[in-house]
Scaffold this motif. Structure first.
Motif, PDB file in Angstrom:
ATOM      1  N   PRO A 187       3.652  -2.989   5.824  1.00  0.00           N
ATOM      2  CA  PRO A 187       2.491  -2.985   6.816  1.00  0.00           C
ATOM      3  C   PRO A 187       1.377  -2.021   6.445  1.00  0.00           C
ATOM      4  N   TYR A 188       1.385  -1.497   4.974  1.00  0.00           N
ATOM      5  CA  TYR A 188       0.686  -0.532   4.781  1.00  0.00           C
ATOM      6  C   TYR A 188      -0.806  -1.076   4.159  1.00  0.00           C
ATOM      7  N   GLU A 189      -0.901  -2.232   3.604  1.00  0.00           N
ATOM      8  CA  GLU A 189      -2.052  -3.015   3.216  1.00  0.00           C
ATOM      9  C   GLU A 189      -1.859  -4.149   3.191  1.00  0.00           C
ATOM     10  N   MET A 190      -2.565  -5.331   4.026  1.00  0.00           N
ATOM     11  CA  MET A 190      -2.545  -6.685   3.768  1.00  0.00           C
ATOM     12  C   MET A 190      -3.827  -7.481   4.153  1.00  0.00           C
ATOM     13  N   VAL A 191      -3.954  -8.623   4.030  1.00  0.00           N
ATOM     14  CA  VAL A 191      -5.184  -9.233   4.446  1.00  0.00           C
ATOM     15  C   VAL A 191      -4.931  -9.976   5.697  1.00  0.00           C
ATOM     16  N   ALA A 192      -5.902  -9.745   6.637  1.00  0.00           N
ATOM     17  CA  ALA A 192      -5.775 -10.134   8.002  1.00  0.00           C
ATOM     18  C   ALA A 192      -6.054 -11.567   7.980  1.00  0.00           C
ATOM     19  N   ASP A 193      -5.988 -12.428   8.963  1.00  0.00           N
ATOM     20  CA  ASP A 193      -6.360 -13.864   8.969  1.00  0.00           C
ATOM     21  C   ASP A 193      -7.765 -14.259   8.789  1.00  0.00           C
ATOM     22  N   SER A 206     -10.414  -9.799   6.603  1.00  0.00           N
ATOM     23  CA  SER A 206     -10.508  -8.431   6.404  1.00  0.00           C
ATOM     24  C   SER A 206      -9.250  -7.688   6.051  1.00  0.00           C
ATOM     25  N   PHE A 207      -9.197  -6.238   5.767  1.00  0.00           N
ATOM     26  CA  PHE A 207      -8.151  -5.836   5.475  1.00  0.00           C
ATOM     27  C   PHE A 207      -7.548  -5.005   6.757  1.00  0.00           C
ATOM     28  N   GLU A 208      -6.222  -4.828   6.710  1.00  0.00           N
ATOM     29  CA  GLU A 208      -5.556  -4.186   7.650  1.00  0.00           C
ATOM     30  C   GLU A 208      -4.274  -3.474   7.323  1.00  0.00           C
ATOM     31  N   GLY A 209      -3.570  -2.516   8.022  1.00  0.00           N
ATOM     32  CA  GLY A 209      -2.511  -1.966   7.796  1.00  0.00           C
ATOM     33  C   GLY A 209      -2.469  -0.414   7.911  1.00  0.00           C
ATOM     34  N   ILE A 210      -1.305   0.506   7.633  1.00  0.00           N
ATOM     35  CA  ILE A 210      -1.280   1.712   7.947  1.00  0.00           C
ATOM     36  C   ILE A 210      -2.376   2.426   7.027  1.00  0.00           C
ATOM     37  N   ASP A 211      -2.450   2.067   5.731  1.00  0.00           N
ATOM     38  CA  ASP A 211      -3.058   2.991   4.626  1.00  0.00           C
ATOM     39  C   ASP A 211      -4.707   2.512   5.045  1.00  0.00           C
ATOM     40  N   VAL A 212      -4.885   1.307   5.462  1.00  0.00           N
ATOM     41  CA  VAL A 212      -6.386   1.125   5.713  1.00  0.00           C
ATOM     42  C   VAL A 212      -6.895   1.820   6.742  1.00  0.00           C
ATOM     43  N   GLU A 213      -6.095   2.034   7.863  1.00  0.00           N
ATOM     44  CA  GLU A 213      -6.466   2.531   9.183  1.00  0.00           C
ATOM     45  C   GLU A 213      -6.577   4.086   8.919  1.00  0.00           C
ATOM     46  N   ILE A 214      -5.513   4.443   8.009  1.00  0.00           N
ATOM     47  CA  ILE A 214      -5.749   5.951   7.926  1.00  0.00           C
ATOM     48  C   ILE A 214      -6.698   6.031   6.994  1.00  0.00           C
ATOM     49  N   ALA A 215      -7.233   5.605   5.960  1.00  0.00           N
ATOM     50  CA  ALA A 215      -8.310   5.642   5.143  1.00  0.00           C
ATOM     51  C   ALA A 215      -9.784   5.635   6.064  1.00  0.00           C
ATOM     52  N   GLY A 216      -9.560   4.496   6.840  1.00  0.00           N
ATOM     53  CA  GLY A 216     -10.742   4.262   7.838  1.00  0.00           C
ATOM     54  C   GLY A 216     -11.101   5.831   8.558  1.00  0.00           C
TER      55      GLY A 216
END
Length: 280
Positions: free
Chosen positions: A74-80, A83-93
């Motif tokens: 769940p660190y980085e993946m492509v949403a439906d 877009s991109f989502e996941g732990i790393d994506v949200e922390i980077a945001g």
């Protein structure tokens, strides 16, 4: 007449002097500025946060470019919706917002994501990146923001154990520490590298490898999505996750560490991790 001429001349000289002073004051208030080249734009940090107290540079003004491999749930993946989502994506945001920047996610193979930072094509790399001595030679790392646990995925009913891994064909994701550890422990002849974790797990399901070594969080996601697979109870190894940066950009490293500290202390990062990996 001569006296009148002298008075007029004196008045003209005073007017000229005053006009000259006015011009000098205007230039001081609005000096001419020269824009810096886009590739080395200096981004001033917002005053409201300690993390932004030092000026730093990013590849593109106003943006924080993150290279990643978005196939590592769940660190980085492509949403439906693409877009991109996941732990790393949200922390980077959250880091980007703290530094007054817009996050831009650049998806690519894992090896390419690591190289992008080294070659100055991205500002940071976040893809469940583990700190090790080889990587520290070619990039800088932020403070740790999460723990990574390497585990072994096998088929249900398999006789594969940690004790007999050296007798098995092991699948891993190319360029990851799972590959590095497995090939170092058991030899490259016992390891097959795939472009991403999903491909390695598919190879296990198809009987092309006997097991897969990968981080625990994506392992749980892959097992949930693939009936008939399970995870061995014993951990293979424990690692630290951190953000990779170019060796030359120490100012950005300092700013990111400041942001990580604040986001940890105010509960933002723990909440993001809990959202994707609930405490059991």
């Amino acid at each position: 007449m001569k006296k009148l001429f002298s008075i007029v001349l004196a008045a003209l000289m005073v007017a000229a002097l005053l006009a000259g002073c006015g011009s000098s004051t205007a230039e001081t208030k609005a000096p001419e500025t020269t824009a810096a080249p886009a590739a080395a734009e200096t981004t001033a940090a917002p005053a409201e946060t300690e993390a932004a107290a030092t000026a730093f540079t990013t590849i593109e003004a106003g943006k924080l470019i993150m290279s990643t491999n978005a196939a590592f749930p769940p660190y980085e993946m492509v949403a439906d919706d693409g877009s991109f989502e996941g732990i790393d994506v949200e922390i980077a945001g959250a880091i980007a917002k703290k530094l007054g920047l817009e996050l831009v996610v650049d998806d690519m193979d894992f090896d390419a994501a690591l190289l992008a930072v080294q070659q100055g094509k991205s500002d940071i790399v976040m893809a469940g990146v583990t700190v090790n001595e080889d990587r520290k030679m070619v990039m800088n790392f932020s403070d740790t923001y999460a723990k990574g646990v390497q585990v072994v995925i096998v088929k249900e009913g398999s006789d594969v154990t940690l004790d007999n891994l050296g007798d098995q064909m092991i699948g891993t994701q190319r360029g990851t520490t799972g590959y590095i550890y497995a090939s170092g422990d058991y030899g490259e002849d016992h390891v097959t590298a795939y472009d991403n974790g999903a491909s390695a797990v598919q190879a296990l399901a198809n009987g092309q490898v006997d097991c897969v070594i990968i981080d625990s969080a994506p392992a749980e996601a892959f097992v949930e999505a693939n009936p008939g697979l399970t995870i061995l109870d014993t951990e293979y190894t424990v690692e630290d996750y951190a953000i990779g940066l170019n060796k030359d950009n120490t100012a950005l490293l300092e700013a990111i560490n400041g942001a990580l500290k604040e986001l940890t202390e105010d509960g933002t990062i723990p909440a993001i991790v809990e959202k994707y990996i609930p405490t059991k």
